[in-house]
Every structure is written in C-alpha cells, then in structure tokens.
Design an enzyme around this catalytic site. Structure first.
Site, mmCIF file in Angstrom:
data_model
loop_
_atom_site.group_PDB
_atom_site.id
_atom_site.type_symbol
_atom_site.label_atom_id
_atom_site.label_comp_id
_atom_site.label_asym_id
_atom_site.label_seq_id
_atom_site.Cartn_x
_atom_site.Cartn_y
_atom_site.Cartn_z
ATOM 1 N N LYS A 54 20.077 74.671 81.481
ATOM 2 C CA LYS A 54 19.876 74.672 82.913
ATOM 3 C C LYS A 54 21.055 75.673 83.913
ATOM 4 O O LYS A 54 19.974 76.215 85.157
ATOM 5 C CB LYS A 54 20.399 73.587 82.881
ATOM 6 C CG LYS A 54 19.228 72.023 82.215
ATOM 7 C CD LYS A 54 19.237 71.181 82.420
ATOM 8 C CE LYS A 54 18.468 70.160 81.268
ATOM 9 N NZ LYS A 54 19.204 69.062 80.950
ATOM 10 N N GLN A 98 23.662 64.872 82.424
ATOM 11 C CA GLN A 98 23.611 64.444 81.215
ATOM 12 C C GLN A 98 23.704 63.904 79.740
ATOM 13 O O GLN A 98 24.418 63.465 79.636
ATOM 14 C CB GLN A 98 23.768 66.221 80.004
ATOM 15 C CG GLN A 98 23.597 66.852 79.251
ATOM 16 C CD GLN A 98 21.826 67.046 78.787
ATOM 17 O OE1 GLN A 98 21.643 67.718 79.545
ATOM 18 N NE2 GLN A 98 20.858 66.969 77.948
ATOM 19 N N ASP A 121 15.738 64.273 88.106
ATOM 20 C CA ASP A 121 15.894 64.171 86.562
ATOM 21 C C ASP A 121 14.027 62.504 86.284
ATOM 22 O O ASP A 121 14.110 61.917 85.281
ATOM 23 C CB ASP A 121 16.711 63.422 85.494
ATOM 24 C CG ASP A 121 16.735 64.847 84.573
ATOM 25 O OD1 ASP A 121 16.506 65.264 84.217
ATOM 26 O OD2 ASP A 121 18.284 64.093 83.770
#
Ligand SMILES: NC(=O)c1ccc[n+]([C@@H]2O[C@H](COP(=O)([O-])OP(=O)(O)OC[C@H]3O[C@@H](n4cnc5c(N)ncnc54)[C@H](OP(=O)(O)O)[C@@H]3O)[C@@H](O)[C@H]2O)c1
Length: 299
Positions: A54, A98, A121
């Site tokens: 990422k 994450q 996200d």
C-alpha cells in the site's frame, strides 16, 4: 469452455493511472496533495507485506504517505488518541488501520474512532450503514476497497449487465462478504450469502451467474461447483504448501478446474488483490477532494 481471464493487474493499473492524473489536477488547481496514514499494530508478517504494498502504491501515485507502526502492546486508548490527531490533521485525507489488530484491542472501537470522511477503507459503522441504506457514492460515504474492486471486475466482465443475475457471495465478513453482497444487491442482482454453516454449498454455487469466493480456505470451490459461463471472482488469498519448504499463493477457487467451466475468472495472484490497492488510492483521492468541498473526481 475455457474462461476469459479477468486481468485485475491491468484493470488496476488503468484505475491507478486515472487516479494519478486526477491527483495531479487536484494539486495543480487547488494545491492539494492527497495524504494517507497507514497504521500497523503488531508484527503480523502478512500485514507487514500488505502495508508495504500500500505504501509503495501511495508513493507511486505522488500521494503523501504517513506510516505509523507500533508494537502489539499498544492500548486502545493510545491508538484512539493517534487516530484523533490524524482526524484533526488537514494533510491527512485518509486513515487506514491494517487488520487484524492484536486481540487485546477492540477492533470496532478503534475503527469507529476514524472520521468517516477519512475512512478510506469504508469500515466505520457510519460508512457501512450508508452502504446498507444505499446512501453512498457521488460524494456520500466511502466503500470498502476489496468489495468495491471486486464489483468493478464483475461490471467489466459483464459489460455492466448485472441486473437480474443470480449472485452468490461465500463469506459474510464485514470486510468483504457483507459489503460485497450489498453492492451486488444495489446492482439489482438476486443475492445469496453463504457461510460456514451453509448446507450443501455446491448446490448454491451451481445456480450462481456471479460467484464471489471470500472464504480464506485454499481451493475450496471446485470446478464442478461452477455454473457453465459464470463470472467467478476469487477474493481468497491462501498460502498452500505443495512440497516441503515450498509454498505458493492460491485462491479459494481451484483455478484450473474452474477455468474449464466458468465464462470469466480472476486469477490469484493478479485478480482482486491489485484492485484493493487501486481502490484505496481512489478512495483517498475522493476523500481529499470532498474534504476540500470539491466535487467527487471522475475516477
Ligand atoms: N485480495 C484482497 O485484497 C483481499 C482483501 C481482504 C481479504 N482477502 C482474503 O479473502 C478471504 C476472506 O477474507 P475475510 O477477511 O472476509 O475472512 P474472514 O473474516 O475469515 O471470513 C471468512 C468467511 O468465510 C466463511 N467460511 C469459512 N469457512 C467456510 C466454509 N467451509 N464454507 C463456507 N463459508 C465458509 C466464514 O463463515 P462464518 O461467518 O460462519 O465463520 C466467514 O464468513 C481471505 O483469504 C483473505 O485473505 C483478500
């Protein structure tokens, strides 16, 4: 039948190029460089690989990346304080925590500390709720990257002809299965969600015009489970040992068998994975524009 391979890498590369071009325009016309903060807690090796991929993509697109790495004993309180400071930082447009977090941290409370406008996200209850009520897109709400990327591949494979199709999503996680099912419902598919307690999964898969596998079990979906001509999207990423000391990444679908029956299929690697990262870039660009009161960029 031999399935058409849905090239997620090529599709993602096109999306990233469009995002990079729009980000340049945002910088040139409004002086804004999209910035994303990636928070990694603990030392899970798979998470470290995802975060590195990422961060690389973020740099390549000319975005700012803010990496925050902590040991597994970080408290929820300390994590929430970090997220609050990133919420208040105008150079950070997207915040990504994450997953999975270490078990001692309440995942839901951590995610919901993120400002929904910066939730690239799409995991906060606010954005998840908008997805459920259909109040998302075009400036309202950010959608989880993996299901969004998978949906783009389905649309591409079916030339946007999704209405009325039978779709089966195997998996009901908040990260993939549930938002995926909701996105397909919004496209007027008839959607079934399967999970570990589902009885006679092959009977359900054999009816599916669109089959999404998001299970996390190597090659659980066999070739004779597939409806001839179906679009098969394999979200799974599993490490399979094929001889001592040697392993490879495989999906939830037995690829060779399934490709004999399906109409179109994503490979693993090279299918959904690259789309997840490209959609993260897309969501960050959109978040940066919306936070500045600008219209949603056309990506
Ligand atoms: N390509 C990408 O970018 C990307 C991104 C995210 C995730 N992934 C991969 O996608 C997979 C799923 O991720 P996730 O986060 O959704 O996983 P998860 O939270 O573990 O959810 C897995 C789902 O599969 C269901 N399941 C487990 N065994 C099953 C079985 N035998 N038959 C039917 N359903 C079964 C579970 O059912 P229950 O709810 O009943 O337990 C659960 O709903 C993993 O391989 C993950 O690595 C890939």
């Amino acid at each position: 039948m031999t399935a058409r391979v849905i090239d997620g890498r090529a599709f993602a590369s096109g999306l990233r190029a469009r995002v990079t071009a729009e980000a340049r325009r945002l910088k040139a016309e409004h002086g804004i460089t999209p910035g994303v903060a990636v928070i990694l807690v603990g030392d899970d090796p798979a998470s470290a690989v995802y975060v590195a991929a990422k961060s690389k993509a973020v740099h390549e697109a000319g975005f700012r990346a803010f990496d925050h790495r902590y040991s597994a004993n970080l408290s929820l309180h300390a994590l929430s304080e970090l997220i609050q400071s990133l919420n208040a930082d105008s150079s950070v447009h997207g915040i990504l925590v994450q997953m999975p977090l270490p078990p001692a941290i309440d995942q839901r409370r951590a995610v919901d500390a993120i400002d929904p406008l910066k939730d690239v996200d799409g995991l906060t209850n606010a954005n998840f709720g908008r997805l459920m009520t259909g109040e998302y897109g075009a400036g309202r709400g950010l959608i989880a990257c993996t299901p969004l990327g998978a949906l783009m591949l389905v649309r591409h494979a079916l030339a946007n002809e999704l209405a009325g199709k039978e779709a089966l999503v195997i998996g009901r996680s908040n990260l993939v299965g549930k938002p995926m099912a909701q996105l397909l419902l919004a496209e007027n598919c008839t959607v079934t969600i399967a999970h570990s307690k589902t009885r006679d999964l092959p009977t359900l898969t054999r009816r599916a015009d669109i089959l999404i596998a998001a299970v996390g079990r190597a090659e659980i979906v066999r070739g004779d489970w597939i409806k001839p001509g179906a679009v098969v999207i394999d979200v799974g990423m599993n490490r399979k040992t094929f001889e001592p000391g040697k392993s490879k990444l495989v999906g939830d679908v037995a690829y060779e068998e399934a490709a004999e029956v399906a109409g179109a299929i994503t490979p693993v690697p090279g299918g959904v994975g690259p789309m997840t990262i490209a959609c993260l870039m897309r969501n960050t660009l959109i978040a940066a524009a919306l936070q500045a009161g600008l219209p949603q960029p056309p990506v």
